[in-house]
Design an enzyme around this catalytic site. Structure first.
Site, short mmCIF file in Angstrom:
data_model
loop_
_atom_site.label_atom_id
_atom_site.label_comp_id
_atom_site.label_asym_id
_atom_site.label_seq_id
_atom_site.Cartn_x
_atom_site.Cartn_y
_atom_site.Cartn_z
CD GLN A 127 54.15 76.88 19.71
OE1 GLN A 127 53.93 75.81 20.30
NE2 GLN A 127 53.59 77.20 18.56
CB CYS A 133 53.50 73.03 18.36
SG CYS A 133 52.53 72.58 16.89
CG HIS A 272 49.28 72.48 19.92
ND1 HIS A 272 50.32 73.29 19.52
CD2 HIS A 272 49.36 72.43 21.29
CE1 HIS A 272 50.98 73.73 20.58
NE2 HIS A 272 50.43 73.22 21.66
#
Length: 439
Positions: A127, A133, A272
């Protein structure tokens, strides 16, 4: 996934390879680390500042590894960042507000499963310095669901989600949710390929022409019963599952290998998005296999094994699991002319003669050759051609220039690993294989 670095030597208009299993050590000097990761700073002052941060991180790494825990830490591309810098660049809070759609599963889950070995997981992606993410987790579970349903693994476009999925509630590089990513794919009637709508690691304007190209779609998405390891296993037995975790702790930043089993090292404040691609209950310490989106130089070639625990799970991973259900894409609007199929996959894995920007590779002790292109430790190689289950890896290195090249690493026992119809077969070398065109 097995990751090789191979030393290369120029032999008559082609590159000859010798495999070795070189591994990056847990700790390097700052100057060695800069060379490995091609780090350069704009001023002597910045270099000095980054050196101090790097050495403090190395001290933490060495101290942790001396404790003999179930997982080790090591230097990677993030080792010149403070914990605060790392969080601000790569992590974004996850605040799910929608109603849940929990479907209780009663299928029988096997003792172990790894969707990487079954052609349902694309190579590890990166990324970069973009808080996207969520988009990588969305494409990961969607790629898996579509591959399992159709038999074809296609790398899907994260950039399309970054650019186009804002009305569903996502914010591009400033964060989003996998559920909103799934909703966009449903609202749009499908999603384009990564090859056609490539990743740029920055916010962009939605390309409406490419947005209309649909190589795969989903009909719905479901939530896994929260805080249930057994339901999570039942879900992963059906395909890869998107999860959110807390990854803002230093040990996660520097994770290198082993089963991550330290609840105190991460909490449950989700920030995340990642992907569960398997699990193993036969190991002495049962674990989940989790695919990250920080490139192959982080963790175990881009993966982390996370211990199976009760409650919210390690790093909160059982709090908000979800997965899509694959559909059949409808016709793509305004279709262009259909090209005739070539005799072999296109660049950079085609049969020689190669394009001017590529190199022809032959392997010492192995018949055949193939075309390859340059790659980087920080970026995944171009997608594997459709119908091939080998893994594209940045696996080859020129011993004199240290430039790196792509290869298709395969399972010699698999008949679909390469493309036998085009004369590309998997040749054994050590314990794995590599796709080459028959001589």
């Amino acid at each position: 996934m097995i990751f090789f670095l191979a030393s290369l030597a120029l032999v008559s208009n082609a590159l000859e390879l010798k495999f070795n299993q070189e591994q990056l050590p847990a700790v390097l000097s700052f100057d060695e680390w800069k060379d490995v990761f091609s780090k350069n700073y704009l001023s002597a002052e910045e270099d000095s500042n980054r050196r101090a941060i790097y050495e403090a991180n190395v001290e933490l790494i060495v101290k942790h590894n001396d404790m003999g825990k179930s997982f080790t830490l090591g230097v990677n591309q993030f080792s010149d960042l403070t914990s605060e810098e790392f969080q601000s660049i790569y992590l974004t809070p996850f605040n799910r507000t929608r109603k849940s759609n929990i479907v209780y599963l009663n299928n029988t889950a096997p003792d172990a499963i790894d969707w990487r070995t079954q052609g349902a997981v694309t190579p590890v992606k990166n990324q970069e310095q973009c808080g996207s993410c969520w988009a990588f987790s969305t494409t990961g579970s969607s790629e898996g669901a579509i591959a399992i349903a159709s038999g074809s693994l296609i790398s899907l476009s994260e950039q399309q989600l970054v650019d186009c999925a804002k009305k569903e509630g996502n914010h591009g590089c400033q964060g989003g949710l996998m559920d909103y990513g799934f909703k966009y794919i449903m609202d749009n009637g499908g999603i384009d390929t990564e090859e056609d709508y490539p990743y740029t690691a920055r916010n962009g304007i939605c390309n409406t022409e490419k947005q209309e190209k649909h190589v795969g779609t989903i009909t719905s998405y479901r939530d896994v019963t929260p805080d249930s390891s057994s339901q999570m296993q039942a879900a992963v037995a059906l395909g890869p599952v998107s999860i959110a975790i807390e990854a803002d702790k230093t040990v996660f930043q520097h994770y290198k290998s082993g089963v991550f089993d330290e609840a105190a090292a991460c909490g449950t404040q989700l920030d995340h998005g990642v992907l569960v691609v398997g699990y193993d209950n036969t190991y002495s310490s049962p674990y989940w296999t989790v695919k990250n989106s920080w490139g192959a130089t982080w963790g175990e070639q881009g993966y982390i094994r996370m211990a199976q625990t009760s409650g919210k799970g390690m790093c909160g991973m059982l709090s908000q699991p979800s997965y899509p259900v694959a559909g059949t894409p409808g016709p793509t609007p305004k279709p262009g002319p259909t090209p005739k199929p070539g005799p072999s996959p296109g660049p950079p894995y085609e049969k020689p003669p190669c394009e001017a920007s590529e190199l022809q590779v032959q392997i010492q002790g192995v018949d055949g050759s193939f075309c390859t292109s340059k790659c980087s430790l920080f970026d995944a190689c171009p997608s594997v051609p459709s119908g091939i289950t080998a893994q594209a890896q940045c696996a080859l290195e020129d011993s004199s220039t240290h430039k790196k090249y792509c290869a298709l690493i395969c399972d010699p026992d698999s008949s679909t690993a390469c493309d036998p119809a085009a004369g590309m077969t998997c040749k054994s070398i050590q314990t794995v294989g590599i796709c080459t065109y028959d001589a």
